[in-house]
Motif scaffolding. Structure first.
Motif, PDB file in Angstrom:
ATOM      1  N   PHE A  27     -34.221 -93.937  53.510  1.00  0.00           N
ATOM      2  CA  PHE A  27     -32.370 -95.192  52.956  1.00  0.00           C
ATOM      3  C   PHE A  27     -32.974 -93.734  52.003  1.00  0.00           C
ATOM      4  CE2 PHE A  27     -33.529 -98.486  55.448  1.00  0.00           C
ATOM      5  CZ  PHE A  27     -32.709 -99.297  55.861  1.00  0.00           C
ATOM      6  N   ASN A  30     -29.368 -95.921  49.564  1.00  0.00           N
ATOM      7  CA  ASN A  30     -28.293 -97.356  50.631  1.00  0.00           C
ATOM      8  C   ASN A  30     -28.182 -96.830  52.043  1.00  0.00           C
ATOM      9  OD1 ASN A  30     -29.149 -99.573  48.716  1.00  0.00           O
ATOM     10  ND2 ASN A  30     -27.495 -99.149  47.692  1.00  0.00           N
ATOM     11  N   LEU A  32     -29.094 -95.426  56.090  1.00  0.00           N
ATOM     12  CA  LEU A  32     -30.616 -94.610  56.611  1.00  0.00           C
ATOM     13  C   LEU A  32     -29.747 -93.958  56.962  1.00  0.00           C
ATOM     14  CD1 LEU A  32     -32.496 -96.233  57.937  1.00  0.00           C
ATOM     15  CD2 LEU A  32     -31.868 -96.932  59.896  1.00  0.00           C
ATOM     16  N   GLN A 181     -32.205-103.851  54.085  1.00  0.00           N
ATOM     17  CA  GLN A 181     -33.057-102.317  54.727  1.00  0.00           C
ATOM     18  C   GLN A 181     -33.620-102.739  55.835  1.00  0.00           C
ATOM     19  OE1 GLN A 181     -34.805-100.128  52.284  1.00  0.00           O
ATOM     20  NE2 GLN A 181     -32.802 -98.814  50.975  1.00  0.00           N
TER      21      GLN A 181
END
Length: 300
Positions: A27, A30, A32, A181
């Motif tokens: 990440f 924020n 991916l 996450q």
């Protein structure tokens, strides 16, 4: 001469574009990043300073190797999910994720290993082989064959004394970020939690349940009727989460030192540490009994 040998091709695979090779995901802000996205994140890294800056912005499980005109840069994540190993002899340098050649035991390192069950610092059990540790990166001056292993993240930090309400507020924010996450990475796959009688696994399980993520399962292993097993069963029932129990019997543990165990061990010791044993037998059983969900994400 630098020879790059990146061979790991199991659950995750190395991807290479031009002069950049990456594996895993992470990440950043924020978002991916996987595969080509992770490659693009490192695209403009043409010096050590920029490389460190990019590494410090990432949180995840990854490794990266960048070949430039005058140098090579490489790094592992904060827990060294994917190892990077270095062999240097004369003017020949090998960068790899698996040691397959020049296996000459270093007896001094063996003596240390017998005391602490791992090698120290960047050493391995082999002569001429070094390893990157968690939070480290590698710089090789390709013109002069100079090798430097450095640290971009220190796991020990000075702690500040704060009022409880501030610490709790920070903890709640961190909890939320980690769960979000984790769910984003899982992407509707089953999240499998090893559930013991301790607080850590119960804490993780409760956070996931609180987030209303639907695809959660857990497993516990050990001796039946032990207090940890009974606690785990009770927690799973109260949270209404599917629970698997694997009793560790002599028959189940007979797989130890079989070909399957040896394959697992060879993929994980890297001549530097003992492979984790405990969960192997439970996961092997779940897979053999077709109880292990396809592509499950194990949170430990």
């Amino acid at each position: 001469m630098i020879d790059i040998q990146l061979t790991y091709q199991l659950c995750h695979q190395w991807q290479t574009e031009n002069h950049i090779s990456v594996i895993g995901s992470a990440f950043a802000f924020n978002e991916l990043l996987q595969g080509n996205e992770l490659i693009q994140f490192f695209k403009d890294c043409d010096d050590e300073t920029t490389f460190i800056d990019r590494l410090q912005k990432l949180s995840g499980h990854f490794a990266v190797v960048i070949t430039l005109e005058d140098k090579l840069l490489a790094a592992v994540d904060l827990i060294r999910t994917f190892p990077i190993l270095l062999h240097q002899q004369d003017k020949q340098i090998i960068i790899t994720d698996k040691i397959t050649s020049d296996i000459e035991i270093d007896n001094h390192e063996v003596d240390i290993f017998k005391k602490v069950y791992c090698t120290l610092e960047n050493n391995t059990l082999l002569k001429n082989w070094k390893q990157l540790q968690a939070g480290q990166y590698l710089v090789i001056d390709s013109k002069n064959d100079l090798v430097n292993i450095k640290t971009y993240f220190h796991h020990t930090k000075e702690s500040k004394i704060e009022p409880d309400f501030i610490s709790i507020k920070k903890l709640n924010a961190l909890e939320k970020k980690i769960v979000q996450q984790t769910i984003q990475y899982a992407n509707n796959r089953t999240i499998l939690v090893p559930l013991s009688g301790g607080y850590d696994s119960r804490y993780i399980l409760a956070l996931l349940k609180q987030s209303n993520y639907e695809h959660i399962e857990c497993y516990t292993y050990g001796k039946k009727n032990s207090y940890e097993v009974l606690i785990a069963k009770n927690v799973a029932e109260k949270l209404n989460i599917k629970w698997h129990f694997i009793e560790y019997t002599d028959e189940l543990l007979d797989i130890f030192f079989t070909e399957e165990w040896q394959q697992y061990s060879n993929l994980n010791h890297h001549y530097s540490s003992l492979p984790h044993e405990q969960d192997f037998f439970a996961l092997h059983y779940l897979k053999k009994q077709q109880l292990l969900p396809l592509n499950a994400v194990i949170i430990n």
